[in-house]
Scaffold this motif. Structure first.
Motif, PDB file in Angstrom:
ATOM      1  N   VAL A 138      19.094 -13.627  -3.281  1.00  0.00           N
ATOM      2  CA  VAL A 138      19.089 -13.313  -4.788  1.00  0.00           C
ATOM      3  C   VAL A 138      18.649 -14.494  -5.692  1.00  0.00           C
ATOM      4  N   ALA A 139      19.540 -15.466  -5.232  1.00  0.00           N
ATOM      5  CA  ALA A 139      19.504 -16.974  -6.083  1.00  0.00           C
ATOM      6  C   ALA A 139      18.100 -17.341  -5.882  1.00  0.00           C
ATOM      7  N   THR A 140      17.390 -17.380  -4.956  1.00  0.00           N
ATOM      8  CA  THR A 140      15.928 -17.717  -4.794  1.00  0.00           C
ATOM      9  C   THR A 140      15.100 -16.756  -5.674  1.00  0.00           C
ATOM     10  N   ASN A 141      15.212 -15.361  -5.593  1.00  0.00           N
ATOM     11  CA  ASN A 141      14.362 -14.705  -6.329  1.00  0.00           C
ATOM     12  C   ASN A 141      14.676 -14.941  -7.745  1.00  0.00           C
ATOM     13  N   THR A 142      15.843 -15.038  -8.370  1.00  0.00           N
ATOM     14  CA  THR A 142      16.181 -15.499  -9.579  1.00  0.00           C
ATOM     15  C   THR A 142      15.467 -16.749 -10.070  1.00  0.00           C
ATOM     16  N   TYR A 143      15.666 -17.563  -9.320  1.00  0.00           N
ATOM     17  CA  TYR A 143      15.169 -19.111  -9.722  1.00  0.00           C
ATOM     18  C   TYR A 143      13.612 -18.878  -9.888  1.00  0.00           C
ATOM     19  N   ASN A 144      12.856 -18.066  -9.051  1.00  0.00           N
ATOM     20  CA  ASN A 144      11.418 -17.828  -9.026  1.00  0.00           C
ATOM     21  C   ASN A 144      11.007 -17.243 -10.230  1.00  0.00           C
ATOM     22  N   GLU A 145      11.750 -16.228 -10.614  1.00  0.00           N
ATOM     23  CA  GLU A 145      11.426 -15.306 -11.736  1.00  0.00           C
ATOM     24  C   GLU A 145      11.583 -16.104 -13.154  1.00  0.00           C
ATOM     25  N   LYS A 146      12.884 -16.849 -13.210  1.00  0.00           N
ATOM     26  CA  LYS A 146      12.748 -17.716 -14.425  1.00  0.00           C
ATOM     27  C   LYS A 146      12.025 -18.617 -14.306  1.00  0.00           C
ATOM     28  N   LEU A 147      11.372 -19.317 -13.402  1.00  0.00           N
ATOM     29  CA  LEU A 147      10.470 -20.298 -13.284  1.00  0.00           C
ATOM     30  C   LEU A 147       8.990 -19.790 -13.942  1.00  0.00           C
ATOM     31  N   LEU A 148       8.626 -18.632 -13.119  1.00  0.00           N
ATOM     32  CA  LEU A 148       7.356 -17.899 -13.790  1.00  0.00           C
ATOM     33  C   LEU A 148       7.557 -17.477 -15.323  1.00  0.00           C
ATOM     34  N   LYS A 149       8.497 -17.107 -15.535  1.00  0.00           N
ATOM     35  CA  LYS A 149       8.477 -16.641 -17.081  1.00  0.00           C
ATOM     36  C   LYS A 149       8.529 -17.702 -17.906  1.00  0.00           C
ATOM     37  N   ARG A 150       9.079 -18.873 -17.432  1.00  0.00           N
ATOM     38  CA  ARG A 150       9.067 -19.832 -18.465  1.00  0.00           C
ATOM     39  C   ARG A 150       7.709 -20.549 -18.628  1.00  0.00           C
ATOM     40  N   TYR A 151       6.754 -20.694 -17.734  1.00  0.00           N
ATOM     41  CA  TYR A 151       5.701 -21.044 -17.575  1.00  0.00           C
ATOM     42  C   TYR A 151       4.423 -20.071 -17.863  1.00  0.00           C
ATOM     43  N   GLN A 152       4.636 -19.033 -18.123  1.00  0.00           N
ATOM     44  CA  GLN A 152       3.460 -18.032 -18.378  1.00  0.00           C
ATOM     45  C   GLN A 152       3.016 -18.024 -19.826  1.00  0.00           C
ATOM     46  N   ASN A 183      -3.142 -32.215 -23.396  1.00  0.00           N
ATOM     47  CA  ASN A 183      -2.679 -30.883 -22.534  1.00  0.00           C
ATOM     48  C   ASN A 183      -1.575 -31.515 -21.509  1.00  0.00           C
ATOM     49  N   VAL A 184      -0.547 -30.831 -21.395  1.00  0.00           N
ATOM     50  CA  VAL A 184       0.718 -31.191 -20.417  1.00  0.00           C
ATOM     51  C   VAL A 184       0.434 -30.191 -19.357  1.00  0.00           C
ATOM     52  N   VAL A 185       0.477 -30.470 -18.199  1.00  0.00           N
ATOM     53  CA  VAL A 185       0.239 -29.472 -16.975  1.00  0.00           C
ATOM     54  C   VAL A 185       1.768 -29.836 -16.243  1.00  0.00           C
ATOM     55  N   VAL A 186       2.572 -28.787 -16.008  1.00  0.00           N
ATOM     56  CA  VAL A 186       3.716 -28.821 -15.426  1.00  0.00           C
ATOM     57  C   VAL A 186       3.555 -28.267 -14.028  1.00  0.00           C
ATOM     58  N   ALA A 187       3.638 -29.080 -13.061  1.00  0.00           N
ATOM     59  CA  ALA A 187       3.312 -28.282 -11.638  1.00  0.00           C
ATOM     60  C   ALA A 187       4.825 -28.227 -11.073  1.00  0.00           C
ATOM     61  N   VAL A 188       5.519 -27.101 -10.880  1.00  0.00           N
ATOM     62  CA  VAL A 188       6.661 -26.942 -10.153  1.00  0.00           C
ATOM     63  C   VAL A 188       6.577 -25.784  -9.243  1.00  0.00           C
ATOM     64  N   GLN A 189       6.728 -25.902  -7.994  1.00  0.00           N
ATOM     65  CA  GLN A 189       6.825 -25.020  -6.994  1.00  0.00           C
ATOM     66  C   GLN A 189       7.923 -24.210  -6.878  1.00  0.00           C
ATOM     67  N   THR A 190       7.628 -22.820  -6.686  1.00  0.00           N
ATOM     68  CA  THR A 190       8.300 -21.846  -6.601  1.00  0.00           C
ATOM     69  C   THR A 190       9.164 -22.071  -5.055  1.00  0.00           C
ATOM     70  N   LYS A 191      10.485 -21.527  -4.982  1.00  0.00           N
ATOM     71  CA  LYS A 191      11.163 -21.596  -3.699  1.00  0.00           C
ATOM     72  C   LYS A 191      10.784 -20.388  -2.749  1.00  0.00           C
ATOM     73  N   SER A 192      10.774 -20.925  -1.578  1.00  0.00           N
ATOM     74  CA  SER A 192      10.321 -19.814  -0.390  1.00  0.00           C
ATOM     75  C   SER A 192      11.529 -19.003  -0.015  1.00  0.00           C
ATOM     76  N   MET A 193      11.174 -17.635  -0.130  1.00  0.00           N
ATOM     77  CA  MET A 193      12.355 -16.616   0.292  1.00  0.00           C
ATOM     78  C   MET A 193      12.570 -16.663   1.562  1.00  0.00           C
ATOM     79  N   GLY A 194      11.770 -16.925   2.457  1.00  0.00           N
ATOM     80  CA  GLY A 194      11.474 -16.860   3.985  1.00  0.00           C
ATOM     81  C   GLY A 194      12.331 -18.104   4.310  1.00  0.00           C
ATOM     82  N   LEU A 195      11.825 -19.211   3.967  1.00  0.00           N
ATOM     83  CA  LEU A 195      12.668 -20.536   4.122  1.00  0.00           C
ATOM     84  C   LEU A 195      14.010 -20.292   3.883  1.00  0.00           C
ATOM     85  N   SER A 196      14.571 -19.768   2.646  1.00  0.00           N
ATOM     86  CA  SER A 196      15.880 -19.553   2.106  1.00  0.00           C
ATOM     87  C   SER A 196      16.398 -18.785   3.253  1.00  0.00           C
TER      88      SER A 196
END
Length: 87
Positions: A73-87, A8-21
């Motif tokens: 918008v870039a942060t939101n797009t990154y997070n959506e792609k990331l979550l879609k890829r690993y669901q 089993n492979v576990v990928v731990a990638v953190q989303t980017k923070s909208m507030g920090l952006s």
């Protein structure tokens, strides 16, 4: 011969923070955009230098909010792609 199980492979990638952006972009402009989008930060850096020089800085009142919107918008797009890829 034994059956080998696929590990089993576990990928731990953190989303980017909208507030920090938004905070980074507010305080550092296009340099803060580098957190959310590297190409966008580079493009807006040159746009802000050009606009700032030719409008004596008044044009930054328009370009700086554009940087913040683009970063969000870039942060939101990154997070959506990331979550879609690993669901």
């Amino acid at each position: 011969m034994e059956d080998q199980q696929n590990p089993n492979v576990v990928v731990a990638v953190q989303t980017k923070s909208m507030g920090l952006s938004l905070i980074l972009t507010f305080f550092f402009g296009p340099l803060g955009m580098l957190y959310s989008t590297i190409l966008g930060g580079i493009i807006m850096f040159f746009v802000e230098v050009f606009v700032g020089l030719f409008t004596f800085g008044f044009g930054l009142l328009l370009t700086h909010p554009i940087c913040m919107i683009w970063g969000a918008v870039a942060t939101n797009t990154y997070n959506e792609k990331l979550l879609k890829r690993y669901q």
